[in-house]
Design a protein around this motif. Structure first.
Motif: not given
Length: 460
Positions: A82-83, A105, A131, A135-138
């Protein structure tokens, strides 16, 4: 020389093969790893889709099934983070010790760590960021064991080494044959020169030998050899014809001298003896010229000769001719044998003894000895020494006495042609011997006739 030339041709080929082989082997190793990396990267792209769905839906089970099937089918460990970097779902992969996860990450794809050495290719890690709407989510990570890649690299290297060895063998064969082809004219010239040196003046080299650049050299060598053969034959024919033409009038002259000796008054006996000696000396010179004119017969006439017996016989003959001189032949050792042409030795000894008689004063002594030295430069030789007690020559003229037609300026009034010592030297040289000239203590002049000694057991 052939080996050196082959090495010169072979070493650059080997260096080129090594350099090209090293570069190619590195490329093969990287290409094998790159192929696996790209395949795993495509798998990671598929997993990113389900990982995004799982992370946005807050349900790890969505991607867990795909991860398990991926492990079962391909045997590749994979995990979704995860993030925060915590493991969201995994098929058994421990992702905490993977440095590549930090890049994923951070929003960057992990770089492939490719090695050119098979024993350093232990694993292939793919780290792909996930993404959602920018947005970076993981992140998705896969780790593949590189044993199959390593085996593939080793296999490629083995094929490369085998091919290199085959190329080296071919390079050795080609270099050796090329060197032989290039040097064939040199060997042919060397062999032809050896044949000419042994008396085969008709030795020639095939004009088609070797590369075109050297064939002109062969053509010139054959032309030179033909000219030398022609010149030598002309000289031999001249010497032979001159000797034969002079022998008949000389024989007639000797007969008339003998008739004159029977009828001449006693007071002219000395003059008659001098004339007889000159005629005999001329006969010896003609014999020597005939021998030198026919090297083949000179070599073919070689046989074991008792040097002591021959010298003793010639000294007794010269006692009648050396009027007013005392010839002293010292006791000689037994078994002084040499293998050479007997007539050649007789002519050489007569020429040297005649020279000693000419330059000895009336009543002078001429010493003749035979020996077999066992040390020094005369070891293994039979040595006949003739020494007179005349005026000798200046030391600076010593080296020129064996030159043809050269005479010391101080002996211009003495009869002779300057050929005696030169003929003796050449006659002895045909049998592996030679002359040594010296100025002994006490004055006078010394000549040593040397010829290879023959072992007693070799005398039949």
């Amino acid at each position: 020389m052939r080996t050196r030339l082959a090495i010169i041709l072979f070493v650059p080929c080997v260096l080129v093969l090594v350099l090209l082989g090293a570069a190619y082997s590195g490329n093969v190793a990287r290409a094998n790893q790159q192929e696996v990396y790209l395949d795993r990267l495509a798998d990671a792209g598929y997993l990113v889709i389900t990982a995004r769905q799982s992370l946005t839906a807050d349900d790890p089970a969505i991607v867990a099934g795909d991860l398990k099937r991926y492990r079962d089918v391909y045997g590749v460990g994979a995990a979704v983070l995860d993030q925060s970097g915590a493991v969201w779902a995994s098929n058994g992969l421990d992702a905490d010790d993977l440095d590549e996860r930090h890049a994923a990450l951070a929003g960057r794809r992990g770089e492939a760590a490719l090695s050119t050495l098979p024993w350093k290719a232990d694993r292939i890690v793919v780290a792909e960021p996930v993404y959602d709407g920018g947005d970076l989510v993981g992140a998705v990570l896969t780790v593949s064991e590189a044993s199959s890649v390593s085996r593939s690299i080793w296999s490629s290297w083995g094929i490369l080494v085998a091919a290199g060895l085959v190329m080296c063998v071919l390079a050795v064969v080609i270099a050796h044959r090329t060197a032989g082809w290039v040097l064939r004219p040199v060997r042919a010239v060397d062999a032809a020169m050896g044949e000419i040196g042994r008396g085969r003046l008709d030795a020639r080299i095939p004009p088609s030998t070797g590369p075109p650049e050297l064939r002109e050299v062969i053509t010139r060598f054959n032309a030179m050899a033909a000219q030398v053969e022609h010149s030598m034959h002309r000289q031999q024919e001249f010497a032979s014809n001159a000797s034969h033409e002079l022998r008949n009038p000389l024989n007639a002259l000797m007969l008339r001298v003998e008739d004159l000796a029977l009828s001449a008054p006693d007071e002219h006996a000395t003059e008659v003896a001098h004339v007889r000696a000159e005629a005999v000396r001329m006969a010896h010179i003609l014999d020597a010229l005939l021998l030198l004119a026919d090297d083949a017969n000179l070599a073919a006439g070689a046989r074991p000769v008792d040097v002591v017996e021959l010298v003793a016989r010639r000294v007794e003959s010269w006692r009648l001719l050396a009027v007013g001189r005392h010839l002293a032949f010292d006791d000689a050792p037994e078994g002084a044998w040499a293998e050479l042409n007997e007539i050649a030795l007789e002519c050489a000894f007569d020429a040297v003894l005649d020279n000693a008689v000419k330059f000895s004063p009336d009543g002078g002594r001429i010493d003749v000895t035979v020996g077999v030295p066992d040390d020094g430069d005369a070891a293994g030789m039979v040595e006949v020494t003739v020494r007179d007690h005349g005026a000798g020559v200046p030391p600076e003229e010593l080296e020129r006495l064996a030159e043809r037609f050269w005479r010391s300026p101080g002996h211009g009034t003495v009869r002779g042609s300057g050929l005696g010592l030169a003929i003796a030297s050449e006659l002895l040289a045909t049998g592996g011997g030679g002359l040594r000239l010296a100025l002994p203590d006490g004055g006078g002049f010394e000549v040593r006739l040397r010829m290879p000694a023959l072992a007693p057991e070799a005398v039949s």
